[in-house]
Design an enzyme around this catalytic site. Structure first.
Site, mmCIF file in Angstrom:
data_model
loop_
_atom_site.group_PDB
_atom_site.id
_atom_site.type_symbol
_atom_site.label_atom_id
_atom_site.label_comp_id
_atom_site.label_asym_id
_atom_site.label_seq_id
_atom_site.Cartn_x
_atom_site.Cartn_y
_atom_site.Cartn_z
ATOM 1 N N LYS A 62 0.811 -1.223 0.000
ATOM 2 C CA LYS A 62 0.000 0.000 0.000
ATOM 3 C C LYS A 62 0.843 1.271 0.000
ATOM 4 O O LYS A 62 0.377 2.337 -0.443
ATOM 5 C CB LYS A 62 -0.928 0.003 1.218
ATOM 6 C CG LYS A 62 -2.110 -0.946 1.127
ATOM 7 C CD LYS A 62 -3.154 -0.446 0.159
ATOM 8 C CE LYS A 62 -4.445 -1.248 0.241
ATOM 9 N NZ LYS A 62 -5.479 -0.701 -0.635
ATOM 10 N N SER A 315 0.916 -9.717 -0.564
ATOM 11 C CA SER A 315 0.622 -8.290 -0.521
ATOM 12 C C SER A 315 0.814 -7.647 0.847
ATOM 13 O O SER A 315 0.922 -6.428 0.944
ATOM 14 C CB SER A 315 -0.810 -8.044 -0.998
ATOM 15 O OG SER A 315 -1.725 -8.784 -0.215
#
Length: 514
Positions: A62, A315
């Site tokens: 992110k 992720s």
């Protein structure tokens, strides 16, 4: 520092390519490793590669998208500060990026956000405002404050600059291995999937890009069916990093155009992928971080792939530590390596032993039982599977042929989540019983030896066993005994396992004793 020119509201593929190539993300982000998973590769007969975004400073991808957007703000916007709504990885990415650029950041987080996440945001230099009972209320407050006080709202996924920042992962993937056949990416709001897909299709369109969603948060699948983004009625919270009710408008446009396929997986498959990542590369992924690998494994099985180079994005790794308890319980089910069965057996001496003999040399992973009536007993049992497709049905058939009534609970979510821990209660009639705890070597035949030594001479009125993958197994068992029984004591010694008399244990007295 050079700032890329702003993207239009619906950029072309070429514009996205230019934005990705000019992205300033490496002011704060790392080029993360692409590691081969040797054990899983051998098992799947494909080369499996994992992109380690858990190695970013905020342990998540992110940071890329947040910094790409924040770095592209004009001087007035930077002076006014930025605001975001998040209870997880996006919050930390915004805080670290803004702090590095000397910009004030305010993160609105739901009131229920755990302290560990609040402390992480503050540790990266962000201010925290706790507001609302859930993400939607926090987001509404963040947008309200942005309008009132001039902050720039940094969305978690649905903005061209954010998408371009996430697309830098695609550049790294083809630089690190130009022979990849397929790339699997997790899908929440779609920013990562959109960014990677649009980049890959501009440079190497022969590489297939596949999105992976959880079955209980499949907002992209719902949007593809409807032809436009739609709201899900509810979302599952286990993989909270992808628990998104509605995919973004721009991310949907790109995913629909550039993704080659989408696959969904359940939480058990995600748990199995968490285990695979730990065993192969010693990474401890959060559930959404292991989502892409879970999809890769399912895709290989569905399409019978062999000899390909398959990459997936790990992720994130911002895991609530106590969530590992759930992961550990469910990973065997996700690999189809455990069957959970409800079996009715006669309430008589030797029934346990006969049942285990019917199972043959198979390993029992769990055994729950409590006396209920003089006629029949219903046991909750787990059996480890070797992975053969028909094995679970073979076991059920063998037990049914042996005269037992069997119900398969392996796919029963309530049984797996609740009932397995609630089997038992108080007996239907007063019993004179003694309770013992046992430890024995976790090896083949240990449980069978226990039943052969004790189970054919004295009635077992309570039984619980659960394999935890350690060197020693633990059993809790009660026997119908009238006072001191010298012969029983002799058999306990003959058994050779460590044991303790737990008859006076208050938990037993409060909840289980007759």
């Amino acid at each position: 520092m050079a700032v890329p020119s702003p993207l239009s509201s619906a950029p072309t593929g070429a514009e996205y390519l230019r934005a990705v190539l000019c992205s300033p993300v490496y002011d704060v982000a790392q080029v993360t490793p692409l590691q081969e998973m040797n054990k899983l590769s051998a098992r799947l007969k494909n080369t499996v590669l994992v992109k380690r975004e858990d190695r970013q400073p905020v342990h998540s991808f992110k940071l890329r998208g947040a910094h790409a957007m924040i770095a592209g703000l004009n001087e007035q916007q930077k002076a006014n500060g930025v605001i975001a709504a998040s209870a997880g990885n996006h919050a930390q990415g915004v805080a670290l990026s803004a702090s590095g650029l000397g910009i004030r950041s305010l993160i609105v987080m739901p009131m229920t956000t755990p302290d560990i996440k609040i402390d992480a945001v503050r540790g990266f230099g962000g201010e925290v405002l706790l507001h609302g009972a859930n993400f939607d209320e926090a987001k509404a407050k963040a947008i309200e404050l942005s309008q009132q006080q001039g902050y720039t709202f940094i969305p978690p996924f649905d903005h061209p600059a954010v998408i371009a920042g996430q697309g830098t992962i695609g550049i790294e993937l083809i630089q690190q291995d130009a022979h990849i056949d397929r790339i699997f990416v997790p899908v929440g709001g779609g920013g990562l999937a959109a960014g990677v897909a649009v980049l890959i299709k501009q440079l190497m369109p022969e590489i297939k890009v596949i999105g992976v969603e959880t079955e209980d948060s499949a907002c992209l699948v719902a949007a593809l069916k409807a032809g436009q983004p739609v709201d899900l009625d509810r979302v599952g919270l286990f993989a909270d990093g992808v628990a998104v009710k509605r995919i973004g408008d721009e991310t949907f446009r790109l995913c629909r155009e550039y993704l080659d396929d989408v696959i969904t997986v359940d939480s058990d498959a995600i748990c199995a992928a968490v285990k695979d990542l730990f065993e192969d590369v010693r990474a401890i992924a959060e559930p959404s971080g292991a989502l892409a690998l879970a999809g890769l494994k399912k895709y290989v099985q569905q399409h019978n792939l062999q000899g390909e180079r398959l990459a997936c994005v790990l992720s994130g790794a911002n895991l609530n530590f106590h969530g590992l308890r759930y992961v550990s319980e469910r990973c065997e089910l996700g690999e189809k390596r455990e069957a959970l069965l409800a079996v009715t057996i006669p309430e008589q001496k030797g029934s346990f032993l006969k049942f285990c003999q019917l199972l043959g040399g198979r390993s029992v992973t769990e055994f729950n039982y409590r006396y209920a009536s003089d006629k029949n007993a219903c046991i909750f049992v787990g059996v480890r599977l070797t992975g053969e497709q028909s094995e679970r049905q073979d076991i059920i058939s063998e037990l049914q042929n042996g005269g037992y009534q069997v119900v398969d609970l392996s796919d029963d979510e309530m049984a797996k989540l609740h009932v397995r821990y609630m089997v038992g209660g108080r007996p239907a009639k007063p019993l004179s019983e003694k309770l013992y705890s046992f430890e024995f070597p976790e090896s083949g035949g240990a449980l069978l030896k226990f039943l052969q030594t004790l189970g054919t001479f004295w009635n077992i009125s309570l039984f619980h066993y659960r394999s935890h993958g350690t060197d020693y197994g633990r059993v809790l068992a009660a026997f119908e005994l009238a006072g001191h029984d010298a012969e029983f004591e002799q058999h306990l010694k003959q058994l050779g396992y460590d044991y303790h008399d737990e008859t006076d244990n208050p938990a037993f007295r409060f909840f289980l004793a007759g």
